[in-house]
Design a protein around this motif. Structure first.
Motif, short mmCIF file in Angstrom:
data_model
loop_
_atom_site.label_atom_id
_atom_site.label_comp_id
_atom_site.label_asym_id
_atom_site.label_seq_id
_atom_site.Cartn_x
_atom_site.Cartn_y
_atom_site.Cartn_z
N PHE A 51 0.89 -1.18 -0.04
CA PHE A 51 0.11 -0.19 -0.05
C PHE A 51 0.85 1.17 0.06
O PHE A 51 0.58 2.25 -0.70
CB PHE A 51 -1.16 0.06 1.30
N GLY A 52 1.92 1.19 0.81
CA GLY A 52 2.74 2.40 0.81
C GLY A 52 3.40 2.59 -0.45
O GLY A 52 3.68 3.72 -1.04
N LEU A 53 3.54 1.35 -1.35
CA LEU A 53 4.63 1.62 -2.61
C LEU A 53 3.47 2.09 -3.61
O LEU A 53 3.91 2.97 -4.45
CB LEU A 53 4.94 0.02 -3.18
N GLY A 54 2.08 1.78 -3.39
CA GLY A 54 1.13 2.38 -4.28
C GLY A 54 0.84 3.73 -3.99
O GLY A 54 0.60 4.64 -5.12
N TYR A 55 0.88 4.10 -2.59
CA TYR A 55 0.86 5.44 -2.65
C TYR A 55 1.93 6.28 -3.04
O TYR A 55 1.74 7.44 -3.42
CB TYR A 55 0.55 5.74 -0.74
N GLY A 56 3.17 5.80 -2.99
CA GLY A 56 4.33 6.67 -3.33
C GLY A 56 4.38 6.65 -4.78
O GLY A 56 4.64 7.79 -5.28
N LEU A 57 3.91 5.76 -5.48
CA LEU A 57 3.83 5.80 -6.83
C LEU A 57 2.79 6.80 -7.56
O LEU A 57 3.03 7.42 -8.31
CB LEU A 57 3.37 4.52 -7.68
N TRP A 58 1.50 6.69 -6.86
CA TRP A 58 0.59 7.91 -6.92
C TRP A 58 1.05 9.22 -7.01
O TRP A 58 1.02 10.20 -7.47
CB TRP A 58 -0.69 7.36 -6.34
N TRP A 59 1.75 9.52 -5.43
CA TRP A 59 2.43 10.71 -5.21
C TRP A 59 3.28 11.18 -6.38
O TRP A 59 3.46 12.36 -6.92
CB TRP A 59 2.87 10.61 -3.93
N LEU A 60 4.40 10.41 -6.80
CA LEU A 60 5.28 10.83 -7.78
C LEU A 60 4.75 11.06 -9.15
O LEU A 60 4.99 11.98 -9.69
CB LEU A 60 6.24 9.55 -7.98
N LEU A 61 3.82 10.11 -9.55
CA LEU A 61 3.17 10.41 -10.95
C LEU A 61 2.11 11.65 -11.13
O LEU A 61 2.39 12.36 -11.76
CB LEU A 61 2.37 9.01 -11.33
N SER A 62 1.46 11.94 -10.01
CA SER A 62 0.56 12.96 -9.78
C SER A 62 1.36 14.20 -9.86
O SER A 62 1.23 15.27 -10.18
CB SER A 62 -0.27 13.08 -8.75
N SER A 63 2.78 14.17 -9.17
CA SER A 63 3.55 15.50 -8.86
C SER A 63 4.25 15.92 -10.34
O SER A 63 4.65 17.05 -10.55
CB SER A 63 4.73 15.16 -8.11
N LEU A 64 4.03 14.97 -11.44
CA LEU A 64 4.38 15.40 -12.87
C LEU A 64 3.46 16.42 -13.52
O LEU A 64 3.60 16.87 -14.68
CB LEU A 64 4.63 14.32 -13.80
N ASN A 65 2.11 16.65 -12.85
CA ASN A 65 0.99 17.38 -13.45
C ASN A 65 1.41 18.87 -12.74
O ASN A 65 1.07 19.09 -11.56
CB ASN A 65 -0.16 17.14 -13.05
N ILE A 66 1.82 19.52 -13.82
CA ILE A 66 2.24 20.96 -13.45
C ILE A 66 1.64 21.97 -14.14
O ILE A 66 1.14 21.97 -15.48
CB ILE A 66 3.86 21.12 -13.58
N GLU A 67 1.07 23.03 -13.39
CA GLU A 67 0.82 24.14 -14.07
C GLU A 67 1.36 25.57 -13.63
O GLU A 67 1.85 25.64 -12.49
CB GLU A 67 -0.85 24.40 -13.73
N TYR A 68 1.31 26.44 -14.37
CA TYR A 68 1.67 27.89 -14.14
C TYR A 68 0.60 28.85 -14.18
O TYR A 68 -0.18 28.81 -15.13
CB TYR A 68 2.92 28.20 -15.16
N GLU A 69 0.70 29.70 -13.12
CA GLU A 69 -0.26 30.70 -12.97
C GLU A 69 0.36 32.18 -13.13
O GLU A 69 1.27 32.46 -12.39
CB GLU A 69 -1.03 30.57 -11.54
N TYR A 70 -0.30 32.80 -14.19
CA TYR A 70 0.47 34.17 -14.12
C TYR A 70 -0.66 35.14 -13.77
O TYR A 70 -1.78 35.14 -13.87
CB TYR A 70 0.49 34.69 -15.86
N SER A 71 0.13 36.05 -12.86
CA SER A 71 -0.99 36.95 -11.84
C SER A 71 -0.11 38.30 -12.39
O SER A 71 0.82 38.54 -11.74
CB SER A 71 -1.12 36.84 -10.48
N VAL A 72 -0.93 39.14 -12.85
CA VAL A 72 -0.39 40.61 -13.07
C VAL A 72 -1.64 41.49 -12.46
O VAL A 72 -2.57 41.65 -12.53
CB VAL A 72 -0.52 40.96 -14.73
#
Length: 174
Positions: A51-72
């Motif tokens: 279960f720890g391995l599954g959670y770690g894999l989910w955490w790593l793979l979801s960390s690749l979802n990156i967004e940038y927010e521009y605020s002016v």
């Protein structure tokens, strides 16, 4: 009157990201195959490890979802990196009057120019309609920022530029 404009842009996955995904899944499968025969020997410990391995894999793979927010805000720009919609990190914060140049981005032109720091806050470095600006700071030195603003973000940013930079920007954007 205060002006505030923001935009969120999602980063596209590149070859490095796909290599991380494939390698992580492969490593997890190998670990599962190695642990599985011992599941009856170690019982609950082995199950918790899986279960720890599954959670770690989910955490790593979801960390690749990156967004940038521009605020002016009133001509000053802040760019934040949002990782998996759970963590926010300020990448750039600069006053509009500190920007030295603002122009459409050309990868060929900027490949030969020297900068102390380069920030790519765009879906990819090869995306269309990219713009860039440069500024100097005590902490990071001469910095180049590449981003993909909508027209409303660009206009809000132009409102904070010095007259000389605004004139040069208008010449180059034609």
């Amino acid at each position: 009157m205060d002006t505030f404009v923001e935009q969120i842009v999602a980063k596209q996955k590149d070859g490095k990201d796909y290599a991380i995904i494939a390698g992580s899944i492969l490593a997890a499968l190998i670990i599962v195959i190695l642990i599985f025969p011992y599941i009856f020997v170690f019982g609950i410990l082995a199950i918790l490890l899986l279960f720890g391995l599954g959670y770690g894999l989910w955490w790593l793979l979801s960390s690749l979802n990156i967004e940038y927010e521009y605020s002016v805000t009133n001509g000053d720009i802040d760019i934040d990196q949002i990782i998996a919609r759970r963590k926010r990190k300020r990448v750039v914060s600069v006053a509009g009057d500190k920007i030295e140049s603002l122009e459409p981005f050309s990868a060929d032109e900027y490949a030969v120019r020297k900068f102390d720091r380069r920030v790519i806050a765009a879906p990819s470095a090869n995306a269309s309609d990219l713009w860039c600006f440069s500024y100097r700071s005590k902490k990071n030195g001469h910095t180049l920022v590449v981003f993909q603003p909508e027209q409303r973000v660009l206009e809000a940013l132009k409102s904070g530029l010095s007259a000389l930079v605004l004139r040069e920007t208008n010449k180059k954007s034609r």
